[in-house]
Design an enzyme around this catalytic site. Structure first.
Site, PDB file in Angstrom:
ATOM      1  N   ASP A  69       1.162  -1.283  -0.035  1.00  0.00           N
ATOM      2  CA  ASP A  69      -0.226  -0.045  -0.121  1.00  0.00           C
ATOM      3  C   ASP A  69       0.971   1.102  -0.080  1.00  0.00           C
ATOM      4  OD1 ASP A  69      -1.547   1.971   0.450  1.00  0.00           O
ATOM      5  OD2 ASP A  69      -2.840   1.155   2.071  1.00  0.00           O
ATOM      6  N   TYR A 164      -5.239  16.248  -9.323  1.00  0.00           N
ATOM      7  CA  TYR A 164      -4.873  15.143  -9.801  1.00  0.00           C
ATOM      8  C   TYR A 164      -3.750  15.457 -11.013  1.00  0.00           C
ATOM      9  CZ  TYR A 164      -4.655  11.121 -13.389  1.00  0.00           C
ATOM     10  OH  TYR A 164      -4.474  10.305 -14.046  1.00  0.00           O
ATOM     11  N   LYS A 168       0.490  14.673 -11.521  1.00  0.00           N
ATOM     12  CA  LYS A 168       0.896  14.030 -12.761  1.00  0.00           C
ATOM     13  C   LYS A 168       2.049  14.942 -13.556  1.00  0.00           C
ATOM     14  CE  LYS A 168      -1.104  10.273 -12.633  1.00  0.00           C
ATOM     15  NZ  LYS A 168      -0.216   8.802 -12.714  1.00  0.00           N
ATOM     16  N   THR A 199      -9.843   0.571 -20.042  1.00  0.00           N
ATOM     17  CA  THR A 199      -9.159  -0.598 -19.423  1.00  0.00           C
ATOM     18  C   THR A 199     -10.445  -1.786 -19.168  1.00  0.00           C
ATOM     19  OG1 THR A 199      -9.432   0.277 -17.174  1.00  0.00           O
ATOM     20  CG2 THR A 199      -7.588   0.916 -18.455  1.00  0.00           C
TER      21      THR A 199
HETATM   22  N1  LIG Z   1      -7.277   5.176 -17.564  1.00  0.00           N
HETATM   23  C1  LIG Z   1      -6.891   6.365 -18.093  1.00  0.00           C
HETATM   24  O1  LIG Z   1      -7.912   7.115 -18.718  1.00  0.00           O
HETATM   25  C2  LIG Z   1      -5.793   7.155 -17.572  1.00  0.00           C
HETATM   26  C3  LIG Z   1      -5.438   8.315 -18.341  1.00  0.00           C
HETATM   27  C4  LIG Z   1      -4.212   9.124 -17.945  1.00  0.00           C
HETATM   28  C5  LIG Z   1      -3.303   8.435 -17.056  1.00  0.00           C
HETATM   29  N2  LIG Z   1      -3.515   7.439 -16.314  1.00  0.00           N
HETATM   30  C6  LIG Z   1      -2.783   7.010 -15.560  1.00  0.00           C
HETATM   31  O2  LIG Z   1      -2.469   5.388 -15.744  1.00  0.00           O
HETATM   32  C7  LIG Z   1      -2.312   4.784 -14.467  1.00  0.00           C
HETATM   33  C8  LIG Z   1      -3.472   3.737 -14.254  1.00  0.00           C
HETATM   34  O3  LIG Z   1      -4.650   3.942 -14.383  1.00  0.00           O
HETATM   35  P1  LIG Z   1      -5.762   3.118 -14.638  1.00  0.00           P
HETATM   36  O4  LIG Z   1      -6.958   3.670 -15.601  1.00  0.00           O
HETATM   37  O5  LIG Z   1      -5.198   1.591 -14.860  1.00  0.00           O
HETATM   38  O6  LIG Z   1      -6.133   2.907 -13.103  1.00  0.00           O
HETATM   39  P2  LIG Z   1      -6.598   1.810 -12.177  1.00  0.00           P
HETATM   40  O7  LIG Z   1      -7.316   0.643 -12.861  1.00  0.00           O
HETATM   41  O8  LIG Z   1      -7.514   2.304 -11.069  1.00  0.00           O
HETATM   42  O9  LIG Z   1      -5.363   1.194 -11.570  1.00  0.00           O
HETATM   43  C9  LIG Z   1      -4.768   2.099 -10.510  1.00  0.00           C
HETATM   44  C10 LIG Z   1      -3.789   0.830  -9.903  1.00  0.00           C
HETATM   45  O10 LIG Z   1      -3.111   1.628  -8.835  1.00  0.00           O
HETATM   46  C11 LIG Z   1      -3.144   0.736  -7.788  1.00  0.00           C
HETATM   47  N3  LIG Z   1      -3.254   1.360  -6.401  1.00  0.00           N
HETATM   48  C12 LIG Z   1      -4.014   2.591  -6.175  1.00  0.00           C
HETATM   49  N4  LIG Z   1      -3.803   3.060  -4.811  1.00  0.00           N
HETATM   50  C13 LIG Z   1      -2.544   2.257  -4.569  1.00  0.00           C
HETATM   51  C14 LIG Z   1      -1.854   2.351  -3.333  1.00  0.00           C
HETATM   52  N5  LIG Z   1      -2.445   3.155  -2.201  1.00  0.00           N
HETATM   53  N6  LIG Z   1      -1.190   1.399  -3.037  1.00  0.00           N
HETATM   54  C15 LIG Z   1      -0.640   0.534  -4.137  1.00  0.00           C
HETATM   55  N7  LIG Z   1      -1.370   0.635  -5.109  1.00  0.00           N
HETATM   56  C16 LIG Z   1      -2.312   1.451  -5.627  1.00  0.00           C
HETATM   57  C17 LIG Z   1      -4.184  -0.120  -7.868  1.00  0.00           C
HETATM   58  O11 LIG Z   1      -3.919  -1.293  -7.306  1.00  0.00           O
HETATM   59  P3  LIG Z   1      -4.876  -1.808  -5.952  1.00  0.00           P
HETATM   60  O12 LIG Z   1      -6.405  -1.667  -6.059  1.00  0.00           O
HETATM   61  O13 LIG Z   1      -4.617  -3.128  -5.862  1.00  0.00           O
HETATM   62  O14 LIG Z   1      -4.129  -1.333  -4.629  1.00  0.00           O
HETATM   63  C18 LIG Z   1      -4.279  -0.303  -9.263  1.00  0.00           C
HETATM   64  O15 LIG Z   1      -3.623  -1.701  -9.622  1.00  0.00           O
HETATM   65  C19 LIG Z   1      -2.284   5.854 -13.537  1.00  0.00           C
HETATM   66  O16 LIG Z   1      -1.063   6.414 -13.192  1.00  0.00           O
HETATM   67  C20 LIG Z   1      -3.176   6.939 -13.994  1.00  0.00           C
HETATM   68  O17 LIG Z   1      -2.949   8.250 -13.524  1.00  0.00           O
HETATM   69  C21 LIG Z   1      -4.905   6.825 -16.962  1.00  0.00           C
END
Ligand SMILES: NC(=O)c1ccc[n+]([C@@H]2O[C@H](COP(=O)([O-])OP(=O)(O)OC[C@H]3O[C@@H](n4cnc5c(N)ncnc54)[C@H](OP(=O)(O)O)[C@@H]3O)[C@@H](O)[C@H]2O)c1
Length: 257
Positions: A69, A164, A168, A199
């Site tokens: 975490d 946010y 970033k 996703t």
């Molecule tokens: N999806 C988009 O549209 C988008 C766009 C631009 C940038 N991004 C970036 O891409 C990355 C992934 O995003 P995503 O859309 O795939 O989000 P997601 O599905 O919510 O994944 C986030 C991940 O971060 C982990 N996480 C969150 N809080 C945590 C904590 N306290 N300790 C350890 N792990 C933690 C979660 O794991 P657990 O739940 O197992 O802890 C999960 O595996 C992020 O950096 C996000 O800012 C996403």
């Protein structure tokens, strides 16, 4: 005619992907393992982590799960760094800082202390401490690669995601500074900067993502596999001369604003 078989690009790499229990991180972990890296999958959700491990093993790859975490701060980060290296049997030489707190749309008056601490703790402080913990061993063991997952929100102003976006933007800045500090020591640091990305887990929001992405030149959201492809490229030797880049995977969103 035979189809040429390409050899894995990342054999011998020992990778740690934070936040790889779901979403983009899961796709990145699967892609790195497909390219021959031994991958440490990490996050807070044990069951989701084990499921990703199973997927990687079923595809013939090597992976381990280390629970962490990242909101817990320095001790948790240090434990993750140590256990990850132990599980893959040597220093981590490929780090993907992907885990993030994704804050729902909020105006500036809705930003509370808890939200600010969580966002900066996971999105900025944890990657900074993790790089501090892992980079010296990368240097001592002959080099490595760090890929940060940024966001277009870190490069534009938005009325609903100031906090946010600020986290970033900080990660983009760390990317440039780490590249400057670590390139002479054999460690390449870059960032992938996704736009709206679909996703498996954010399926309920795909319509919203389509709407946001409709103003981009190619008019559609990206996929987590497209982001993972960019990470694989930056991780591999074909990106050997690329340092400090923030590579948008956003359908042209940033270019056309
Ligand atoms: N999806 C988009 O549209 C988008 C766009 C631009 C940038 N991004 C970036 O891409 C990355 C992934 O995003 P995503 O859309 O795939 O989000 P997601 O599905 O919510 O994944 C986030 C991940 O971060 C982990 N996480 C969150 N809080 C945590 C904590 N306290 N300790 C350890 N792990 C933690 C979660 O794991 P657990 O739940 O197992 O802890 C999960 O595996 C992020 O950096 C996000 O800012 C996403």
């Amino acid at each position: 005619m035979t189809t040429p078989v390409s050899s894995p690009q990342l054999s011998g790499r020992r990778a740690l992907v934070t936040g790889s229990t779901s979403g983009i991180g899961r796709s990145v972990a699967l892609a790195l393992a497909r390219e021959g890296a031994a991958v440490v999958v990490s996050g807070r959700d044990d069951a989701a982590g084990e499921a990703v491990i199973k997927e990687i093993h079923a595809a013939g790859g090597t992976a381990h799960f280390v629970r962490a975490d990242l909101a817990e701060g320095g001790l948790a980060v240090a434990r993750l760094a140590r256990e990850a290296a132990e599980r893959v049997g040597g220093p981590i030489n490929l780090l993907v800082n992907n885990a993030a707190v994704l804050i729902p749309a909020q105006s500036l008056t809705e930003v509370g202390e808890q939200m600010a601490d969580a966002a900066f703790g996971v999105n900025v402080k944890a990657p900074a401490l993790l790089v501090a913990a892992l980079a010296p061993a990368m240097v001592d063991s002959g080099g490595g690669v760090i890929v940060n997952i940024g966001s277009i929100s870190g490069a534009i102003g938005s009325p609903v995601s100031a906090l946010y976006g600020a986290t970033k933007a900080a990660l983009h800045s760390l990317t440039a500074s780490w590249a400057a500090e670590l390139a002479p020591k054999g460690v390449r640091v870059n960032a992938v900067v996704p736009g709206p990305t679909m996703t498996r887990e954010n399926a309920p929001y795909h319509a919203v993502l389509r709407d946001i992405a409709s103003v981009a030149p190619d008019g559609r959201p990206g996929t987590s596999d497209e982001v993972a492809d960019a990470v694989v490229f930056l991780a591999g030797d074909r990106a050997a001369h690329i340092h400090g880049a923030t590579l948008p995977v956003d359908g042209g969103y940033l270019a056309a604003r």
